[in-house]
Structure formats: structure tokens, C-alpha cells
Scaffold this motif. Structure first.
Motif, short mmCIF file in Angstrom:
data_model
loop_
_atom_site.label_atom_id
_atom_site.label_comp_id
_atom_site.label_asym_id
_atom_site.label_seq_id
_atom_site.Cartn_x
_atom_site.Cartn_y
_atom_site.Cartn_z
N MET A 1 0.84 -1.17 0.00
CA MET A 1 0.00 0.00 0.00
C MET A 1 0.89 1.24 0.00
O MET A 1 1.67 1.44 0.90
CB MET A 1 -0.89 0.04 1.24
N ASP A 2 0.74 2.07 -0.97
CA ASP A 2 1.49 3.31 -1.08
C ASP A 2 0.78 4.39 -0.26
O ASP A 2 -0.44 4.56 -0.35
CB ASP A 2 1.58 3.71 -2.56
N PHE A 3 1.54 5.12 0.54
CA PHE A 3 0.98 6.14 1.42
C PHE A 3 0.15 7.17 0.66
O PHE A 3 -0.99 7.46 1.03
CB PHE A 3 2.11 6.82 2.20
N ARG A 9 -7.20 7.72 -1.71
CA ARG A 9 -8.37 6.84 -1.58
C ARG A 9 -9.32 7.33 -0.49
O ARG A 9 -10.53 7.37 -0.68
CB ARG A 9 -7.91 5.42 -1.27
N TYR A 10 -8.77 7.69 0.65
CA TYR A 10 -9.62 8.02 1.79
C TYR A 10 -9.95 9.52 1.92
O TYR A 10 -10.96 9.86 2.51
CB TYR A 10 -9.01 7.51 3.09
N PHE A 11 -9.06 10.38 1.37
CA PHE A 11 -9.26 11.81 1.58
C PHE A 11 -9.36 12.62 0.29
O PHE A 11 -9.56 13.82 0.33
CB PHE A 11 -8.15 12.38 2.45
N ALA A 46 -1.31 -2.47 7.54
CA ALA A 46 -0.97 -1.23 6.83
C ALA A 46 -2.04 -0.17 7.05
O ALA A 46 -1.74 1.01 7.26
CB ALA A 46 -0.77 -1.50 5.34
N LEU A 47 -3.29 -0.57 7.03
CA LEU A 47 -4.38 0.37 7.26
C LEU A 47 -4.34 0.88 8.70
O LEU A 47 -4.51 2.08 8.95
CB LEU A 47 -5.72 -0.28 6.93
N TRP A 48 -4.09 -0.01 9.65
CA TRP A 48 -3.97 0.42 11.04
C TRP A 48 -2.81 1.41 11.19
O TRP A 48 -2.94 2.43 11.89
CB TRP A 48 -3.76 -0.79 11.97
N ALA A 49 -1.68 1.14 10.53
CA ALA A 49 -0.51 2.03 10.61
C ALA A 49 -0.86 3.41 10.07
O ALA A 49 -0.46 4.43 10.66
CB ALA A 49 0.66 1.43 9.84
#
Length: 86
Positions: A1-3, A9-11, A46-49
């Protein structure tokens, strides 16, 4: 997952400074939903991080049932906190 991809995706943008409070709240909610539905341990971590780095992560005992996953999350938290303190 790329930062940057996850931020988009989320914002809707990879620029943290450009995220409005409304977009931040909506994106955080989507992350929580995706985190709850994710079954792949790597993607889940990765999502938690990402949520941790943004200050939206659930507590470790809630997020991870497995002790080794909680230990990995603690290690990540320590590394992230040390990197942020420089």
C-alpha cells in the motif's frame, strides 16, 4: 500500500494540508469501516498504521486479537514516535 495512494483513496488528495475537516472525518470513517472488513493481515496492519499516523487508530487490544500482531504494532508505534521526535 502506497501512502499517497491511501491518502487519495480516503481523503481525495495526497496533500495532508489540503484535507478539510469534513474530508478528514469522512475519510477516517471509511478507514475504520475498511479496517473492520479487511481480512488480509498485511493490508489490515498497513491500514492500522495509516490510522495510527493520522491519530485515528483503534486501541491495540481492539484492533488485533493476536499477540504477535499487537507486538508488531507496538514496534511500529515506537519507530514512528522516534522518527517524529527528531
Amino acid at each position: 500500500m502506497d501512502f499517497d495512494d491511501q491518502l487519495r483513496r480516503y481523503f481525495g488528495t495526497a496533500d495532508l494540508a489540503a484535507i478539510t475537516p469534513q474530508a478528514r472525518a469522512a475519510g477516517a470513517e471509511r478507514m475504520r469501516v475498511d479496517f473492520g472488513l479487511e481480512t488480509n493481515p498485511g493490508r489490515r496492519f498497513a491500514l492500522w498504521a495509516l490510522m495510527y499516523m493520522l491519530g485515528d487508530a483503534p486501541d491495540l487490544d481492539v484492533a488485533f486479537k493476536d499477540e504477535s500482531e499487537r507486538d508488531a504494532a507496538r514496534d511500529f508505534m515506537d519507530l514512528a514516535d522516534r522518527a517524529g521526535g527528531d
